[in-house]
Design a protein around this motif. Structure first.
Motif, short mmCIF file in Angstrom:
data_model
loop_
_atom_site.label_atom_id
_atom_site.label_comp_id
_atom_site.label_asym_id
_atom_site.label_seq_id
_atom_site.Cartn_x
_atom_site.Cartn_y
_atom_site.Cartn_z
N ALA A 83 0.83 -1.20 0.00
CA ALA A 83 0.00 0.00 0.00
C ALA A 83 0.87 1.26 0.00
N TYR A 84 1.94 1.24 0.78
CA TYR A 84 2.85 2.39 0.85
C TYR A 84 3.49 2.65 -0.51
N ARG A 103 1.12 3.96 -3.10
CA ARG A 103 0.83 5.40 -2.95
C ARG A 103 2.00 6.24 -3.44
N MET A 154 4.15 10.88 3.72
CA MET A 154 3.49 9.61 3.42
C MET A 154 4.03 8.49 4.29
N TYR A 196 2.08 5.84 7.30
CA TYR A 196 2.06 4.37 7.33
C TYR A 196 2.84 3.78 8.50
N ALA A 242 1.95 6.15 -7.23
CA ALA A 242 0.86 6.98 -7.77
C ALA A 242 1.22 8.46 -7.69
N ARG A 243 1.95 8.85 -6.62
CA ARG A 243 2.33 10.26 -6.44
C ARG A 243 3.36 10.71 -7.47
#
Length: 374
Positions: free
Chosen positions: A11-12, A15, A367, A371, A18-19
């Protein structure tokens, strides 16, 4: 690793990807230590680029991590210094994997440096640049008179400081574990730490806290003054420091001990390094003088008439014997590598040395805290 831990890593990195993902993904080649947590990072690299090959560092390959990466259908090729030492061979390899493609190279230790000019000039595609992770590799690229492409280094990033500190701690942990397995302890020993950068200073501080009398040597006079200001003895040169050291820890990322230096070691001294033996130690001529014998797991005795010393983990990074774990802090640097790869893909950087922007580092840190600071 627990299933929920793997899910959090994915998940980290999802993200992060995606960034930073560029509009058009370049082909990429990834050199990495293939440790247990690394498959999630590899998937992150694939999120910002078209990953054509993973090249695991040969002395730090975890079998289950390799299986996972291959299960994700990423090609894993055997890595060696010779692979990119010969420009013709390097060009043939990259061309076979990514013909006609824009390419980003993700490096650990300057492997691509010897063939960089040829890779820029002779590929059918275009080399967009290199991302370098280590201080040793940073120096190899910075030593170019004229770099033919952009090189983004994360080696001196503030996001790497926690990793470097904790790697130093893990080096001391593994060194002590191997010594204790032989009935020896650190307390009361004398030690020489060669190299007083971020790793060496971390090693020196922890050794001191464990009751070791620490002497430091660094080729840089500024770092020698820093060591003095922190209360360490500083050797005039590494040779004089060797003679009284019961433990020698090499943390330069370049050649710490030459062949003639080993005969100056105190009898029974232990030698350990933070990187590969080919970078830190000149071992090639020793078999002509010393007899080698394994006297414990990952401990080799070198013996000649009237002299002997012990080499830990064959001269390779001693902390990899115990996973080289630094916890989630290493994920900060891995995220910065993804941001650097994306920056190369977007273009606009001139040939030369570069860093990731402060704003991107701030975004990564925020970010990461979401997490891993729960």
């Amino acid at each position: 690793m627990e299933a929920f831990e793997r899910a959090r890593l994915d998940a980290y990195f999802g993200r992060i990807a995606a960034r930073f993902a560029p509009d058009e993904r370049p082909a990429s080649f990834l050199i990495t230590h293939l440790l247990p947590e690394r498959p999630a990072f590899v998937r992150g690299v694939a999120g910002v680029s078209d990953l054509r090959a993973v090249l695991p560092k040969p002395k730090s390959v975890h079998a289950e991590a390799l299986r996972q990466v291959e299960a994700d259908r990423h090609a894993c090729d055997k890595l060696s210094r010779e692979m990119f030492a010969e420009p013709e061979r390097a060009v043939r390899y990259v061309e076979a994997r990514a013909p006609g493609q824009p390419i980003v190279l993700l490096d650990v230790g300057g492997y691509f440096a010897p063939s960089l000019d040829a890779l820029c000039d002779r590929l059918s595609g275009r080399l967009l640049g290199v991302v370098e992770d280590t201080e040793n590799g940073h120096r190899r690229y910075a030593n170019f008179r004229h770099l033919p492409c952009p090189v983004i280094s994360v080696a001196r990033s503030p996001l790497k400081d926690p990793e470097d500190f904790l790697v130093g701690q893990s080096v001391v942990f593994s060194t002590e574990a191997l010594m204790r397995a032989r009935g020896d302890i650190l307390h009361g020993r004398t030690a020489l730490v060669i190299g007083f950068g971020k790793l060496g200073s971390s090693i020196a501080r922890l050794l001191h806290a464990k009751g070791v009398r620490v002497t430091v040597y660094d080729i840089d006079p500024v770092r020698r003054t820093q060591a003095l200001s922190q209360g360490f003895a500083v050797a005039r040169d590494h040779v004089s420091g060797l003679e009284d050291a019961g433990l020698v820890l090499c943390a330069t990322g370049s050649l710490s001990l030459r062949g003639e230096d080993f005969q100056r070691l105190r009898n029974g001294a232990y030698v350990a390094t933070v990187t590969s033996s080919e970078d830190e130690l000149e071992l090639d001529g020793l078999p002509d003088v010393y007899e080698r014998a394994s006297i414990g797991e990952h401990v080799t005795r070198y013996l000649t008439t009237g002299h002997y010393f012990y080499l830990l983990n064959g001269g390779n990074a001693v902390n990899f014997l115990h996973g080289a774990s630094v916890g989630p802090f290493i994920l900060l640097v891995q995220a910065e590598i993804l941001a650097a790869a994306a920056a190369l893909a977007r273009g606009g950087l001139e040939p030369g040395m570069h860093e990731v922007s402060p704003s991107d580092r701030t975004a990564i840190a925020a970010m990461w805290l979401d997490y891993f600071n729960r």
